[in-house]
Scaffold this active site. Structure first.
Site, PDB file in Angstrom:
ATOM      1  N   GLY A   5       5.766   1.311  10.367  1.00 37.22           N
ATOM      2  CA  GLY A   5       4.655   2.383   9.413  1.00 37.22           C
ATOM      3  C   GLY A   5       3.807   2.777  10.257  1.00 37.22           C
ATOM      4  O   GLY A   5       3.574   4.744  10.315  1.00 37.22           O
ATOM      5  N   GLU A   6       3.422   1.950  11.249  1.00 33.65           N
ATOM      6  CA  GLU A   6       2.676   3.027  12.849  1.00 33.65           C
ATOM      7  C   GLU A   6       3.031   4.035  13.648  1.00 33.65           C
ATOM      8  O   GLU A   6       2.990   5.084  14.297  1.00 33.65           O
ATOM      9  CB  GLU A   6       1.424   2.285  12.860  1.00 33.65           C
ATOM     10  CG  GLU A   6       0.446   1.408  11.739  1.00 33.65           C
ATOM     11  CD  GLU A   6      -0.541   0.962  12.338  1.00 33.65           C
ATOM     12  OE1 GLU A   6      -1.160   0.815  11.539  1.00 33.65           O
ATOM     13  OE2 GLU A   6      -0.287  -0.088  13.704  1.00 33.65           O
ATOM     14  N   LYS A  56      15.913   3.096   3.325  1.00 31.36           N
ATOM     15  CA  LYS A  56      14.950   3.821   2.643  1.00 31.36           C
ATOM     16  C   LYS A  56      13.562   3.744   2.195  1.00 31.36           C
ATOM     17  O   LYS A  56      13.388   4.751   3.086  1.00 31.36           O
ATOM     18  CB  LYS A  56      15.929   3.415   0.711  1.00 31.36           C
ATOM     19  CG  LYS A  56      14.818   4.651   0.303  1.00 31.36           C
ATOM     20  CD  LYS A  56      15.228   4.536  -1.468  1.00 31.36           C
ATOM     21  CE  LYS A  56      17.427   4.935  -1.396  1.00 31.36           C
ATOM     22  NZ  LYS A  56      17.539   5.181  -2.849  1.00 31.36           N
ATOM     23  N   THR A  57      12.698   2.042   2.227  1.00 34.65           N
ATOM     24  CA  THR A  57      11.885   2.993   2.215  1.00 34.65           C
ATOM     25  C   THR A  57      10.790   2.631   3.562  1.00 34.65           C
ATOM     26  O   THR A  57      10.122   2.834   4.039  1.00 34.65           O
ATOM     27  CB  THR A  57      11.218   1.352   1.555  1.00 34.65           C
ATOM     28  OG1 THR A  57      11.404   0.238   2.244  1.00 34.65           O
ATOM     29  CG2 THR A  57      11.419   1.199  -0.097  1.00 34.65           C
ATOM     30  N   ILE A 102       0.691  -1.442  -0.226  1.00 34.22           N
ATOM     31  CA  ILE A 102       0.328   0.359  -0.120  1.00 34.22           C
ATOM     32  C   ILE A 102       0.713   0.962   0.109  1.00 34.22           C
ATOM     33  O   ILE A 102       0.048   2.269   0.653  1.00 34.22           O
ATOM     34  CB  ILE A 102      -1.128   0.207   1.314  1.00 34.22           C
ATOM     35  CG1 ILE A 102      -0.502  -0.019   2.368  1.00 34.22           C
ATOM     36  CG2 ILE A 102      -1.575  -1.218   0.904  1.00 34.22           C
ATOM     37  CD1 ILE A 102      -0.691  -0.140   3.620  1.00 34.22           C
ATOM     38  N   GLN A 154       8.501   5.650   5.142  1.00 34.84           N
ATOM     39  CA  GLN A 154       6.728   5.153   5.946  1.00 34.84           C
ATOM     40  C   GLN A 154       7.589   5.832   7.251  1.00 34.84           C
ATOM     41  O   GLN A 154       6.171   6.605   7.533  1.00 34.84           O
ATOM     42  CB  GLN A 154       7.138   3.595   6.775  1.00 34.84           C
ATOM     43  CG  GLN A 154       6.967   2.882   5.321  1.00 34.84           C
ATOM     44  CD  GLN A 154       5.240   2.384   5.378  1.00 34.84           C
ATOM     45  OE1 GLN A 154       4.626   2.133   6.708  1.00 34.84           O
ATOM     46  NE2 GLN A 154       5.073   3.539   4.517  1.00 34.84           N
TER      47      GLN A 154
END
Lengths: 168, 730
Positions: free
Chosen positions: B689-690, B618-619, B466, B623
């Site tokens: 991510g959260e 990186k990703t 997502i 996030q």
């Protein structure tokens, strides 16, 4: 009604409902789905394309208003095998996450650098008689019509800045 | 593969590919507009029609009549589907409110009809001709007014020691109430689906974070066998929890397609999304903290009120307070009111995001009462064990290290402890800090891995990307495990015909789904070794070859012309019960507040995170900066305005529901502390991510207080809330 315009250098003849937006003409009739529909109301910028070299929200304009126009979409900037420098910079700086606003961000970015080069002032240009600089503030202000809910802004500004410096 | 003992050394630890800042493997598709999202599968379906959803114009009541004659007679119209002609519908397990109203209406903009026509313009036009008459009913729409009617719920309730007694006698006390508003996911891609029937089989191209849940709930809603439903969702234009569940676009496309006997496309119109779908519910939170004069917490209590549709659930805003700080006497309690607003449900970091918005202001207030630095106050109240059950340690907990590292990197020592002291021209300057905390959840996750005669690897799982980077970290995992470079790996996601995965939610996706790929790769490695007559413990997978002793075979040869395939799932045992698994961080923010207008500008942001192994820096960094950006929205602008008379969210589009734009966000810094967590999975990773969102808004609120000396406890902190109390202009 019948009309034609040029998309990414290719003449396209279409017969369209007068209510069809430029965005839906591109997405639903020409299957150029790189231009995204985020809101259909000019609020998000995901549908940004260039018409006659200027960026516009393709959802806010009817296709029939573009008879004979030259339109550039994300597909016209580059392809996976041959990225435009701005597309490559977005990949390098991870200037996206979900990717849905990305084509609009990239089309806007390319146009923003042209606008600054052309000396067009923005809300944050302090001196309207001086040429606007290629500053982060100028870039952020001019890009603010392109929402990225994933919040890649900091990386997007890095990507645009790198391309601007390459061009300088 | 069962994961029930701590991970030991495994091929992932080589970190040749995993842990590297690899560019997204789907990046070229996304940046050139070639990645197909739900509404764009024009190659897959031919001759599709368009559906346009009609939303209810009342918040609660009954449909007393529908006049569909004009709509049906309108040019191009193929079908109009309503509850009257849709056939009997079930309800998805994960849905609280039904996805098609009639005759009862449960909330504003609940779908009442879908109009299907040859073209989008015709469908939109005819949808305006659907005449619906309603008998409205009284509803409850105001959380503050319903607060006293809210009932206690067991979920997240806890009591340790004697909270009331210890709080009452604590030398230093804080008793404060905070509010957080309803918020909207506002992802860029609207909920969209294309449905196509083939006899009694249904294929839906959609935008959904949880394919297995979605397929099951679509089958349940349509009263059809699960195995006859296929969901395909390779690219998802943002979710943030808003696409965890089946939504009406998929149901309306399926029903519209059945009625029109054509494939049908439906995208929820942006102005319908906010009231039609789910949102993060508003909260009222009361926090009580009692400490000794030394600043050690002796009592900590957190109660939260929220509302939802009948049968819905609470916003679990007290969860982090059970685990974040020490203290022998503790109380957490949720109360839930029945409201007839649209369905409340998960939005990024449900519970912790609004909970920390309140708790971390309370900690700032308490530090001030104590005359302590807010970093030090948090440090001395750290705990390395679950404070409710001290026999249960945290698997890894580096909150103190996050705070210390952040303070040093951010220049925290330059902050003035007294608010309203720092000025730069007309700007009042302030710095704020907050702790970040989010539990690490783990979910069963399956994958299939194929090795072909060219030595290339293909991974298939119904996992979704997502924007999180799933494609890339799954490719990194398979490359590391099979000893190939990442360009030899193809990843196929988001199809319910692939093995069921953890899906994307609750920041469990990265760790769980890569662990599932790890499990399948272990099985494939063993099969390859067996086939070659190698002892699998000795076999080394490296540089596209398998080696054991002085024998070496290329993967291409090993796979042979027919190739080899293995499928497995990771299943998690008791480790998450024996050890508290959580992720930690610290947010540091500097703001400027215009002394004349009260306008707030974010000047600097830093997040320090300790969240297990970072699979791709990186990703993962993206996030976190994205979450920090959402936190800016939560602090300064995001609020669904409730019309408490008519019962709906008034600002239901992207013009009126304001989210951060480029001009709101400065350069952001993220530091990941070195960490591996062998309790979490063979990947030794955790979610991130959260975590990035948790605490951000409070750090901003605390920075604003530090700038102005005006404490605002009601989010968002818009200028009207402090303008009349700002320091006098010199």
């Amino acid at each position: 009604m019948k009309l034609f315009f040029t998309v990414n250098g290719e003449r396209r003849d279409l017969e369209l409902d007068t209510r069809t937006t430029l965005l839906d003409a591109l997405r639903e009739h020409l299957h150029l789905t790189g231009s995204k529909k985020g809101c259909d109301h000019g609020q998000c910028g995901a549908c940004t394309v260039m018409v006659g070299g200027r960026r516009i929200n393709a959802c806010l304009t009817l296709a029939v208003m573009h008879q004979g126009d030259e339109i550039t979409t994300i597909e016209g900037l580059g392809s996976p095998d041959k990225l435009h420098p701005m597309q490559a910079a977005f990949v390098k700086h991870d200037g996206y996450q979900c990717g849905y606003c990305t084509p609009g961000q990239i089309c806007s970015s390319v146009a923003v650098l042209e606008e600054i080069k052309a000396g067009i002032p923005s809300h944050v240009t302090a001196d309207l008689n001086a040429r606007p600089g290629l500053t982060a503030d100028e870039i952020r202000e001019r890009m603010s019509g392109n929402i990225c809910r994933c919040g890649a802004y900091s990386n997007i500004v890095d990507a645009i800045t790198e391309v601007a410096e390459q061009q300088a | 593969m069962k994961f029930d003992t701590p991970a030991t050394t495994n091929p992932i630890d080589q970190l040749k590919v995993v842990g590297q800042p690899v560019d997204r493997i789907d990046g070229r598709l996304k940046t050139t507009g070639q990645a197909p999202y739900a509404y764009e599968h024009n190659d897959a379906v031919r001759d599709h029609a368009y559906g346009y959803v009609v939303g209810a114009a009342i918040a609660k009541g009954r449909i007393t009549g529908m006049d569909l004659r004009a709509a049906r007679a309108a040019p191009g119209v193929l079908a109009v589907v309503t509850a009257e002609n849709a056939g009997a519908l079930g309800k998805g397990r994960m849905n609280t409110a039904r996805l098609l109203a009639g005759p009862e209406v449960d909330h504003y903009h609940q779908a009442v009809a879908v109009v299907v026509a040859e073209t989008f313009e015709q469908a939109r036009d005819a949808a305006q001709m659907v005449q619906v008459s309603y008998a409205g009913a009284e509803g409850a729409f105001d959380l503050a007014a319903a607060r006293d009617l809210a009932e206690k719920v067991d979920q997240s309730a806890s009591a340790t020691g004697d909270f009331e007694g210890a709080f009452a006698t604590a030398p230093v006390q804080l008793d404060a109430t905070y509010t957080t508003p309803d918020q909207s996911h506002a992802m860029m891609e609207p909920h969209a689906s294309i449905a196509a029937w083939d006899g009694d089989r249904l294929v839906v191209w959609t935008s959904n974070q949880m394919i297995e849940w979605g397929a099951g709930d679509l089958a349940r809603t349509l009263n059809m066998p699960r195995e006859k439903v296929r969901l395909i969702s390779p690219f998802i234009g943002g979710g943030f929890g808003g696409k965890l569940f089946l939504r009406t676009d998929a149901v309306m496309a399926a029903l519209g397609s059945r009625a029109a006997r054509r494939p049908v496309k439906v995208a929820l119109q942006r102005p319908l999304m906010i009231n039609n779908t789910t949102h993060r519910p508003a909260t009222i939170q009361r926090i009580r903290i009692g400490t000794g004069r030394d600043g050690r917490i002796v009592a900590i209590g957190h109660e939260s009120w929220s509302g939802d549709q009948p049968g819905g659930g609470p916003e679990t805003a007290v969860d982090q307070t059970r685990l974040l700080y020490t203290g022998a006497n503790r109380l957490t309690q949720l109360r839930l009111a029945v409201l007839d607003l649209p369905e409340g449900n998960a939005m990024r970091a449900p519970g912790e995001a609004p909970g920390l918005m309140a708790l971390e202001i309370a900690m700032d207030e308490m530090a001030e009462k104590l005359g302590m630095d807010p970093v030090e106050f948090r440090v001395i109240n750290d705990t390395q064990v679950d404070p409710n059950d001290t026999s249960r340690p945290f698997s890894r907990r580096q909150l103190v290290e996050c705070l210390r590292t952040g303070a040093e990197q951010f220049g925290w020592s330059r902050r003035s402890a007294r608010p309203g002291q720092a000025r730069e021209g007309s700007w009042l300057l302030g710095m704020g800090v907050a702790a970040a905390f989010r539990n690490n959840l783990v979910m069963t996750s399956g994958a299939r891995v194929r090795l072909d005669g060219r030595g290339e690897v293909t991974v298939e799982t119904d996992m979704t990307d997502i924007g999180t980077g799933s494609y890339t970290i799954i490719a990194q995992t398979a490359a590391e495990m099979m000893g190939v470079t990442i360009d030899k790996v193809t990843v196929r996601l988001g199809d319910s015909s692939f093995p069921a995965s953890a899906g994307s939610g609750g920041q469990w996706g990265a760790n769980s789904s890569t662990a599932g790929v790890y499990a399948a790769c272990v099985k494939l490695r063993n099969a390859v070794a067996r086939k070659l007559g190698f002892n699998s413990a000795d076999a080394v997978f490296e540089d596209g070859q398998v080696r054991a002793g002085n024998r070496s075979v290329t993967l291409a040869e090993a796979a042979g012309g027919e190739g080899m395939v293995a499928e497995d799932a990771i299943e998690f045992g008791e480790l998450s019960k024996r050890f508290q698994q959580s992720t930690f961080g610290a947010h540091f923010v500097e703001v400027g507040v215009d002394a004349a207008t009260g306008e707030v500008r974010i000047r600097r942001m830093l997040a320090v995170c300790a969240a297990g192994r970072i699979l791709n820096p990186k990703t993962a960094r993206s996030q976190v900066i994205g979450a920090m950006t959402m936190g800016v929205g939560g602090a300064l602008m995001e609020e669904l305005a409730v019309d408490t008379r008519r019962g709906f969210f008034v600002n239901h589009d992207l013009a009126a529901y304001e989210v951060p734009v480029h001009a709101d966000i400065p350069h952001q810094e993220v530091i990941f502390l070195d960490e591996v967590d062998p309790m979490s999975s063979p990947m030794k990773a955790k979610g991130v991510g959260e975590l990035g969102l948790c605490g951000v808004a409070a750090a901003i609120a605390n920075a604003i207080y530090n700038a102005t000396g005006v404490r605002v406890r009601d989010y968002p902190i818009t200028l009207d809330k402090h303008l009349d109390r700002l320091p006098e202009l010199a």
